[in-house]
Design a protein around this motif. Structure first.
Motif, PDB file in Angstrom:
ATOM      1  N   TYR A 142      16.904   7.122  14.386  1.00 36.93           N
ATOM      2  CA  TYR A 142      18.320   7.196  14.764  1.00 36.93           C
ATOM      3  C   TYR A 142      18.704   6.018  15.670  1.00 36.93           C
ATOM      4  CZ  TYR A 142      17.460  11.958  13.084  1.00 36.93           C
ATOM      5  OH  TYR A 142      17.085  13.045  12.335  1.00 36.93           O
ATOM      6  N   GLU A 187      26.390   9.616   6.770  1.00 34.89           N
ATOM      7  CA  GLU A 187      27.505   8.987   7.476  1.00 34.89           C
ATOM      8  C   GLU A 187      28.656   8.694   6.509  1.00 34.89           C
ATOM      9  OE1 GLU A 187      26.094   5.614   9.720  1.00 34.89           O
ATOM     10  OE2 GLU A 187      24.534   6.815  10.683  1.00 34.89           O
ATOM     11  N   ARG A 225      27.209   9.437  17.135  1.00 28.44           N
ATOM     12  CA  ARG A 225      27.588   8.270  16.342  1.00 28.44           C
ATOM     13  C   ARG A 225      29.104   8.296  16.169  1.00 28.44           C
ATOM     14  NH1 ARG A 225      25.837   3.375  14.259  1.00 28.44           N
ATOM     15  NH2 ARG A 225      25.888   3.289  12.002  1.00 28.44           N
ATOM     16  N   MET A 248      20.397   8.992   6.082  1.00 30.30           N
ATOM     17  CA  MET A 248      21.331   8.883   7.212  1.00 30.30           C
ATOM     18  C   MET A 248      22.593   8.131   6.801  1.00 30.30           C
ATOM     19  SD  MET A 248      20.212  10.494   9.762  1.00 30.30           S
ATOM     20  CE  MET A 248      21.236   9.922  11.108  1.00 30.30           C
ATOM     21  N   LYS A 249      22.414   7.044   6.044  1.00 27.22           N
ATOM     22  CA  LYS A 249      23.590   6.273   5.627  1.00 27.22           C
ATOM     23  C   LYS A 249      24.462   7.107   4.691  1.00 27.22           C
ATOM     24  CE  LYS A 249      21.936   1.802   6.818  1.00 27.22           C
ATOM     25  NZ  LYS A 249      20.653   1.165   6.582  1.00 27.22           N
ATOM     26  N   ALA A 307      30.394  11.936   5.741  1.00 29.58           N
ATOM     27  CA  ALA A 307      31.217  12.357   6.884  1.00 29.58           C
ATOM     28  C   ALA A 307      32.541  11.593   6.911  1.00 29.58           C
ATOM     29  CB  ALA A 307      30.455  12.144   8.188  1.00 29.58           C
ATOM     30  N   ARG A 308      32.460  10.284   6.661  1.00 28.59           N
ATOM     31  CA  ARG A 308      33.690   9.473   6.623  1.00 28.59           C
ATOM     32  C   ARG A 308      34.620   9.956   5.512  1.00 28.59           C
ATOM     33  NH1 ARG A 308      30.223   5.017   7.794  1.00 28.59           N
ATOM     34  NH2 ARG A 308      30.686   4.222   9.859  1.00 28.59           N
ATOM     35  N   TRP A 343      22.611   4.818  16.399  1.00 27.17           N
ATOM     36  CA  TRP A 343      23.109   6.010  17.080  1.00 27.17           C
ATOM     37  C   TRP A 343      22.933   5.830  18.587  1.00 27.17           C
ATOM     38  CZ3 TRP A 343      24.371  11.158  15.007  1.00 27.17           C
ATOM     39  CH2 TRP A 343      24.628  11.111  13.638  1.00 27.17           C
ATOM     40  N   LEU A 361      29.831  12.126  14.918  1.00 28.41           N
ATOM     41  CA  LEU A 361      28.673  12.949  14.546  1.00 28.41           C
ATOM     42  C   LEU A 361      27.751  13.096  15.753  1.00 28.41           C
ATOM     43  CD1 LEU A 361      27.747  11.497  11.020  1.00 28.41           C
ATOM     44  CD2 LEU A 361      28.988  13.618  11.536  1.00 28.41           C
ATOM     45  N   LEU A 365      32.053   7.162  14.226  1.00 25.99           N
ATOM     46  CA  LEU A 365      32.279   6.574  12.905  1.00 25.99           C
ATOM     47  C   LEU A 365      33.599   5.817  12.843  1.00 25.99           C
ATOM     48  CD1 LEU A 365      31.151   9.557  10.642  1.00 25.99           C
ATOM     49  CD2 LEU A 365      29.836   7.528  11.258  1.00 25.99           C
ATOM     50  N   LEU A 421      24.938  16.689  12.586  1.00 30.05           N
ATOM     51  CA  LEU A 421      23.959  16.294  11.570  1.00 30.05           C
ATOM     52  C   LEU A 421      22.675  17.094  11.819  1.00 30.05           C
ATOM     53  CD1 LEU A 421      23.459  12.891  10.031  1.00 30.05           C
ATOM     54  CD2 LEU A 421      21.424  14.107  10.833  1.00 30.05           C
TER      55      LEU A 421
END
Ligand SMILES: CC(C)(COP(=O)(O)OP(=O)(O)OC[C@H]1O[C@@H](n2cnc3c(N)ncnc32)[C@H](O)[C@@H]1OP(=O)(O)O)[C@@H](O)C(=O)NCCC(=O)NCCS
Length: 175
Positions: free
Chosen positions: A141, A116, A171, A112-113, A119-120, A146, A127, A173, A93
């Motif tokens: 963070y 994430e 992080r 940030m949300k 990324a999922r 995190w 991450l 996930l 990130l």
């Protein structure tokens, strides 16, 4: 309260968007953020950076999320997926930036949300990032869950030349 911004992932980046992203980066560097560049950051150098990012987005090597308010792009964050072949589950990130006009309203947390979630969606389960030790981003963070790995002293320069340390976070996930 309804947020004053909207978030979206860009699949391509046009010249207006490069200009808006350059403005956010310049504002952050002027404001003293250690985000790879020294002060003063020219528009030309900032735009050149975002053109490189745009090529990475087009190649699928990066995910780029932007926030827009009534005045244009006011925040952004990236996920870098162009990593060694033995780390297909991971992303870095990077370049989490909120223009000073839009800070302290929850946009950083929202970006940030969104990162994430992206990324999922891309099948990533881990991450990694780093942030200036003791800065606003480090607090953000940690607040979002995190995990702090540790501090590297004297890692980089602040935009006006003083050394700063960096804190590495990850992080998971999958959990
Ligand atoms: C770090 C950064 C991204 C945070 O962005 P932001 O949009 O201000 O983040 P948030 O609004 O989610 O949270 C910031 C603070 O505002 C507070 N806040 C959030 N919503 C709020 C609201 N509605 N009213 C009042 N305060 C609020 C949060 O609790 C947080 O408080 P804290 O700093 O005391 O912990 C931003 O400061 C920035 O771009 N800095 C320069 C670039 C940089 O350093 N990037 C990080 C690279 S690793």
């Amino acid at each position: 309260m309804t947020p004053s911004w909207t978030l979206r992932r860009l699949q391509t980046v046009d010249d207006d968007q490069i200009d808006g992203l350059a403005s956010v980066l310049i504002d952050c560097v002027e404001g003293g953020a250690s985000v790879s560049f020294m002060h003063p950051l020219t528009r030309e150098r900032a735009a050149a950076f975002w053109r490189t990012v745009a090529r990475g987005v087009a190649a699928g090597e990066r995910a780029l999320i932007v926030a827009e308010d009534a005045d244009g792009i006011c925040g952004t964050v990236q996920l870098i997926f162009d990593l060694p072949e033995n780390q297909p589950h991971r992303g870095d990130l990077a370049k989490m930036l909120v223009h000073r006009r839009a800070r302290r309203q929850g946009l950083g947390a929202a970006l940030m949300k969104a990162a994430e979630a992206t990324a999922r969606e891309c099948g990533k389960t881990l991450l990694v990032l780093d942030a200036v030790t003791g800065g606003d981003a480090e607090r953000l963070y940690a607040r979002l869950g995190w995990v702090r790995v540790g501090v590297i002293p004297g890692y980089a320069l602040m935009p006006r030349g003083e050394l700063c340390s960096t804190t590495v976070f990850y992080r998971n996930l999958a959990s």
